[in-house]
Design a protein around this motif. Structure first.
Motif, PDB file in Angstrom:
ATOM      1  N   VAL A 149       1.044  -0.731  -0.004  1.00  0.00           N
ATOM      2  CA  VAL A 149      -0.048   0.180   0.019  1.00  0.00           C
ATOM      3  C   VAL A 149       0.787   1.121   0.029  1.00  0.00           C
ATOM      4  N   HIS A 150       0.435   2.321  -0.553  1.00  0.00           N
ATOM      5  CA  HIS A 150       1.398   3.239  -0.754  1.00  0.00           C
ATOM      6  C   HIS A 150       0.620   4.783   0.620  1.00  0.00           C
ATOM      7  N   PHE A 151       1.638   4.945   1.224  1.00  0.00           N
ATOM      8  CA  PHE A 151       0.766   5.831   2.375  1.00  0.00           C
ATOM      9  C   PHE A 151       1.623   7.402   1.639  1.00  0.00           C
ATOM     10  N   THR A 152       0.896   8.306   1.586  1.00  0.00           N
ATOM     11  CA  THR A 152       0.635   9.722   1.358  1.00  0.00           C
ATOM     12  C   THR A 152       1.213  10.730   3.019  1.00  0.00           C
ATOM     13  N   ASN A 153       1.013  10.132   3.741  1.00  0.00           N
ATOM     14  CA  ASN A 153       1.084  11.538   4.517  1.00  0.00           C
ATOM     15  C   ASN A 153       0.792  12.269   5.043  1.00  0.00           C
ATOM     16  N   ASN A 154      -0.019  12.353   4.447  1.00  0.00           N
ATOM     17  CA  ASN A 154      -1.096  13.840   3.862  1.00  0.00           C
ATOM     18  C   ASN A 154      -2.579  13.683   4.012  1.00  0.00           C
ATOM     19  N   LEU A 155      -3.230  14.624   4.630  1.00  0.00           N
ATOM     20  CA  LEU A 155      -4.931  14.646   4.967  1.00  0.00           C
ATOM     21  C   LEU A 155      -5.002  15.111   3.500  1.00  0.00           C
ATOM     22  N   PHE A 156      -6.172  14.144   3.697  1.00  0.00           N
ATOM     23  CA  PHE A 156      -6.901  14.206   2.070  1.00  0.00           C
ATOM     24  C   PHE A 156      -8.092  15.375   2.355  1.00  0.00           C
ATOM     25  N   ALA A 157      -7.721  15.604   1.173  1.00  0.00           N
ATOM     26  CA  ALA A 157      -9.441  16.936   0.757  1.00  0.00           C
ATOM     27  C   ALA A 157     -10.490  16.275   1.426  1.00  0.00           C
ATOM     28  N   PRO A 158     -11.616  17.404   1.554  1.00  0.00           N
ATOM     29  CA  PRO A 158     -12.807  16.580   2.115  1.00  0.00           C
ATOM     30  C   PRO A 158     -13.560  16.073   0.692  1.00  0.00           C
ATOM     31  N   SER A 159     -14.255  14.977   0.407  1.00  0.00           N
ATOM     32  CA  SER A 159     -14.544  14.853  -0.922  1.00  0.00           C
ATOM     33  C   SER A 159     -16.287  15.100  -1.181  1.00  0.00           C
ATOM     34  N   SER A 160     -16.725  14.947  -1.776  1.00  0.00           N
ATOM     35  CA  SER A 160     -18.329  14.605  -1.863  1.00  0.00           C
ATOM     36  C   SER A 160     -18.873  16.475  -1.538  1.00  0.00           C
ATOM     37  N   VAL A 161     -18.165  17.473  -1.635  1.00  0.00           N
ATOM     38  CA  VAL A 161     -18.820  18.607  -1.329  1.00  0.00           C
ATOM     39  C   VAL A 161     -19.943  18.957  -2.059  1.00  0.00           C
ATOM     40  N   GLN A 162     -20.818  19.374  -0.997  1.00  0.00           N
ATOM     41  CA  GLN A 162     -22.310  19.868  -2.176  1.00  0.00           C
ATOM     42  C   GLN A 162     -22.741  21.421  -1.021  1.00  0.00           C
ATOM     43  N   ALA A 163     -23.957  21.441  -2.061  1.00  0.00           N
ATOM     44  CA  ALA A 163     -24.785  23.592  -1.143  1.00  0.00           C
ATOM     45  C   ALA A 163     -25.850  23.023  -1.661  1.00  0.00           C
ATOM     46  N   GLU A 164     -26.515  23.255  -1.344  1.00  0.00           N
ATOM     47  CA  GLU A 164     -27.785  23.220  -1.347  1.00  0.00           C
ATOM     48  C   GLU A 164     -28.702  24.688  -1.285  1.00  0.00           C
ATOM     49  N   ASN A 165     -29.830  24.967  -1.523  1.00  0.00           N
ATOM     50  CA  ASN A 165     -30.433  26.105  -1.198  1.00  0.00           C
ATOM     51  C   ASN A 165     -31.305  25.882  -0.723  1.00  0.00           C
ATOM     52  N   THR A 166     -32.169  26.314   0.561  1.00  0.00           N
ATOM     53  CA  THR A 166     -32.776  25.898   1.628  1.00  0.00           C
ATOM     54  C   THR A 166     -33.719  27.685   1.141  1.00  0.00           C
ATOM     55  N   GLY A 167     -33.886  28.901   0.496  1.00  0.00           N
ATOM     56  CA  GLY A 167     -34.128  29.265   0.485  1.00  0.00           C
ATOM     57  C   GLY A 167     -33.735  30.762   1.055  1.00  0.00           C
ATOM     58  N   MET A 168     -33.642  30.745   2.883  1.00  0.00           N
ATOM     59  CA  MET A 168     -33.127  31.925   3.210  1.00  0.00           C
ATOM     60  C   MET A 168     -31.730  31.723   3.364  1.00  0.00           C
ATOM     61  N   SER A 169     -30.913  30.789   3.277  1.00  0.00           N
ATOM     62  CA  SER A 169     -29.934  30.107   4.041  1.00  0.00           C
ATOM     63  C   SER A 169     -29.203  29.405   3.107  1.00  0.00           C
ATOM     64  N   VAL A 170     -27.169  29.113   2.815  1.00  0.00           N
ATOM     65  CA  VAL A 170     -27.139  27.530   1.842  1.00  0.00           C
ATOM     66  C   VAL A 170     -26.565  26.662   3.072  1.00  0.00           C
ATOM     67  N   ILE A 171     -26.916  25.464   2.700  1.00  0.00           N
ATOM     68  CA  ILE A 171     -26.183  24.753   3.725  1.00  0.00           C
ATOM     69  C   ILE A 171     -24.783  23.386   2.719  1.00  0.00           C
ATOM     70  N   VAL A 172     -24.114  23.547   3.303  1.00  0.00           N
ATOM     71  CA  VAL A 172     -22.127  22.629   2.768  1.00  0.00           C
ATOM     72  C   VAL A 172     -22.428  21.507   3.658  1.00  0.00           C
ATOM     73  N   THR A 173     -22.436  20.201   2.965  1.00  0.00           N
ATOM     74  CA  THR A 173     -22.155  19.273   3.825  1.00  0.00           C
ATOM     75  C   THR A 173     -19.975  18.603   2.875  1.00  0.00           C
TER      76      THR A 173
END
Length: 748
Positions: A478-502
């Protein structure tokens, strides 16, 4: 002119239909069909009354009078009536015990030269298709149930006597009915069945005959076991036999009755040792004997049978054996050989049906077991089992590893009887391995943090409970990167009066930073610098399109690269409500909906067409409300959400037909109170006001008062007889019919 067509011959109909003919040619005029039973009105059983009435002439109605011929019926039970030219209404009133259940009406037009006939297809309520079979010394009757029956009577007679007697009453509940009868003796019988319904007892079914032999089926699942001092016989138990007969044979073809039993078991004590065969028969309450069971042989030699079902499990440092024991055994002898079918030597003994063996030599091992009876005699040896014993457990299979950024996770498959797992790592390309962890037996994974980024080799081994380490598994790389991964599956949802980012969780991350920009490659502004979960809520200052990215970090100062962006259009206004539902409650419409997003109130709109002009009706802080239309008809509704002065788009429309029915007041009563007339009536559900009418005749009544309770005082213009009537109104102005008028004699 009204005429009813009714049938009182057979309880029945499957189908009622209308046909129109001209010169004996069908025109296909059909008013509809209904399933039920046609009978005379008021008889008190389920039925259908057919009413044919001509429309009365009304000015401007376009309807004409119709005339009807005399009712007639055919000999086959089909009833009909001929209708002459005109317009008619066909009405089916379905009733039970005098109570009307439902009504269906169909308009038809009869033209000159055509005749409309109503036909009724009748069904016989008597049972049919009676069939007889013998089953376990009983007579099984099966038949088609009578239509509309509540129960059936079963009659039996000897064929030679022709004297039917009632033998059973069977509750109905199935289209195919059945009953088991127990005749008094073996003989030839005949049967018939009748149905019981609300009209009494039907005609009998077809007659069926059977030669009743009263014979049971042979016993099944016979098992014969040598119990050293006796032979034990057991078989499947059945409630039908009154006893069983047991037969034994010591020579082929020669059977001797050796005893009887009322239970499904028997113990036999032969006089000498030898091979014996056994079979069993069933005796019915008619003293008839069944055919014999299957034949089972046993070698009765005063010894227990060899223990069956011997199994072996290699536990690494020992061999574990089990077998099927017996209460008669005082102990068991364990035999071992280093070659199959070679000389087996006794190596151990035990009083229970299992043992753990630790051979002194490695290699292929063969084992057999014998049972020792209470008389000290030893059984034959069991069948053999074998294992290639090396004193160690096999290595785990399914070894795999995954890079999680700042650490690795290594997993493998569970191994039975393992006392622990040992994990090894190579930092030099697989040349040498060092043990890096010892893991408990029920954990099949381990996290590891190698010293630097690069490729690493892993192996795993099992350790027995005695501390014996097995062979190492095949390696994985196995290859070890020794660094944090960037977050994956980033999504943004308009809820009308705000935006929810996950986003997805990142292994090893202590927190997350979130950034926003107005262009995909623009300057990203940090809007959250220490999110500990995997979502945030953002409220941009203005509506528009926005781009979001996320970054992970840990407590040692490591930061991942930026994630891919997620785009969303922020509306800066509430989302419209959804799931709009409407219910017609006769005199008002209930409107309900679900939140589209954050809202503090709602506006409800109504129109007369789907694309018409929607006018506001009412404002509410809940997710439902009532509308009070003034007339029946089709209505369309939409809802708008409000939050701190921001208005959403309108919801999708929903449609309802409003029936617009408000009951007329009842219980109107009036009396001369001296100087005035005092009137009262009963409250009407849904009414908010009442209109009081007065006149010197029914045709001259006029509105004199609108009231908001259910009583009134009126002072007529002079003495005389006055007519009064009341109608109710909803808050929306929907009126009820006028109640029946009453008269009051006023004499001030």
């Amino acid at each position: 002119m009204v005429r009813k067509i009714s049938v009182l011959a057979l309880i029945a109909t499957a189908l009622i239909w209308l046909a129109c003919s001209d010169n004996n040619k069908s025109t296909g005029v059909t008013a509809g069909s209904i399933e039920g039973r046609v009978t005379a009105a008021g008889v008190g059983i389920p039925g259908v009354a057919i009413e044919v009435s001509a429309y009365l002439s009304t000015e401007g109605s376009g309807k004409t009078d119709g005339a009807m011929s005399t009712e007639s019926s055919a000999s086959n039970g089909d009833y009909h009536v001929d209708l002459f030219p005109g317009q008619y209404r066909i009405q089916y009133d379905v009733f039970y015990n005098g109570e009307e259940l439902r009504t269906q009406r169909f308009p038809i037009t009869v033209e000159s030269g055509k005749t409309v006939t109503i036909n009724v297809d009748l069904k016989d309520p008597a049972p049919s298709n009676l069939v007889l079979n013998e089953y376990q010394a009983t007579v099984l009757l099966q038949w088609q149930g009578g239509y509309g029956s509540s129960s059936h009577n079963v009659y039996r007679s000897l064929v030679s006597e022709d004297n039917y007697q009632l033998v059973a009453s069977v509750s109905s509940g199935y289209e195919l009915e059945s009953h088991y009868d127990v005749p008094p003796s073996v003989n030839t019988y005949k049967y018939k069945v009748t149905a019981i319904n609300h009209n009494g007892e039907s005609q009998p079914s077809n007659e069926a005959q059977i030669d009743f032999l009263g014979i049971l089926a042979a016993p099944t699942d016979l098992r014969v076991i040598d119990r050293i001092s006796y032979v034990s016989l057991v078989w499947s138990e059945d409630d039908s036999p009154i006893q069983y007969k047991i037969y034994r044979s010591s020579t082929q073809g020669s059977w001797n009755l050796i005893g009887t039993s009322i239970n499904a078991e028997y113990n036999d004590v032969p006089q000498t040792f030898g091979i014996y065969s056994y079979r069993v028969t069933s005796i019915s309450n008619y003293s008839t004997e069944s055919s014999p069971s299957a034949v089972i042989a046993v070698n009765y030699d005063g010894r227990l049978d060899a223990p069956p079902s011997l199994t072996m499990v290699d536990r690494g440092s020992s061999l574990y054996m089990t077998w099927e024991g017996t209460d008669e055994a005082s102990q068991y002898y364990i035999y071992r050989s280093l070659a199959s079918d070679n000389l087996f030597q006794k190596v151990d003994s035990t009083a229970v049906a299992y043992i753990e063996e630790r051979p002194q030599v490695l290699g292929l091992q063969y084992y057999k077991v014998s049972a020792i009876g209470p008389n000290g005699l030893e059984s034959d040896l069991s069948s053999e089992v074998s294992a290639n014993y090396d004193g160690r457990l096999d290595p785990p299979s399914g070894l795999s590893a995954q890079d999680l950024g700042m650490q690795l996770v290594v997993t493998w498959d569970y191994v039975n009887w393992s006392g622990a797992y040992l994990l090894y790592r190579s930092d030099d390309g697989g040349s040498t391995y060092q043990q890096i962890a010892r893991i408990t037996p029920f954990t099949t994974f381990c996290h590891d943090t190698p010293p630097a980024a690069g490729d690493y080799h892993y192996k795993v081994a099992t350790e027995t409970y005695d501390g014996v380490v097995g062979l190492l598994s095949s390696p994985i790389i196995v290859h070890f990167t020794n660094n944090l991964f960037a977050p994956s599956s980033v999504q943004a949802e308009n809820t009308g009066m705000s935006v929810i980012v996950t986003w997805s969780y990142v292994s090893g991350a202590a927190g997350y930073s979130v950034y926003r920009a107005s262009q995909p490659s623009g300057d990203y502004m940090e809007i959250e610098d220490d999110a500990t979960g995997t979502s945030i809520t953002d409220i941009p200052e203005t509506a528009g399109g926005y781009y979001y990215r996320a970054q992970s970090f840990d407590n040692q100062g490591h930061r991942s690269s930026m994630s891919p962006y997620a785009y969303v259009y922020f509306s800066n206004r509430p989302l419209p409500p959804n799931n709009l539902t409407l219910y017609d409650y006769s005199y008002y419409v209930n409107v309900g909906w679900a939140y589209g997003s954050v809202s503090d109130s709602f506006l409800v709109y109504r129109a007369y067409t789907a694309i018409g002009n929607y006018e506001p009706l009412f404002w509410t802080t809940t997710t439902h409300g009532n509308d009070w239309p003034s007339t029946a008809g089709h209505y369309y509704y939409k809802v708008q959400a409000i939050y701190h002065g921001h208005f959403s788009d309108m919801s999708d429309y929903a449609h309802v037909y409003f029936s617009g029915i408000l009951n007329a007041p009842n219980g109107l009563d009036g009396e001369d109170a001296g100087n005035y007339v005092y009137l009262t009536w009963n409250y009407v559900s849904g009414a908010s006001s009442y209109d009081l009418y007065r006149g010197t005749s029914v045709d001259s009544m006029e509105l004199i008062q609108t009231l908001y309770n259910y009583q009134a005082s009126d002072t007529p213009p002079g003495a005389g007889t006055y007519y009064y009537a009341v109608l109710a109104k909803t808050r929306g102005g929907l009126p009820s019919p006028l109640c029946p008028p009453i008269t009051v004699v006023f004499n001030p």
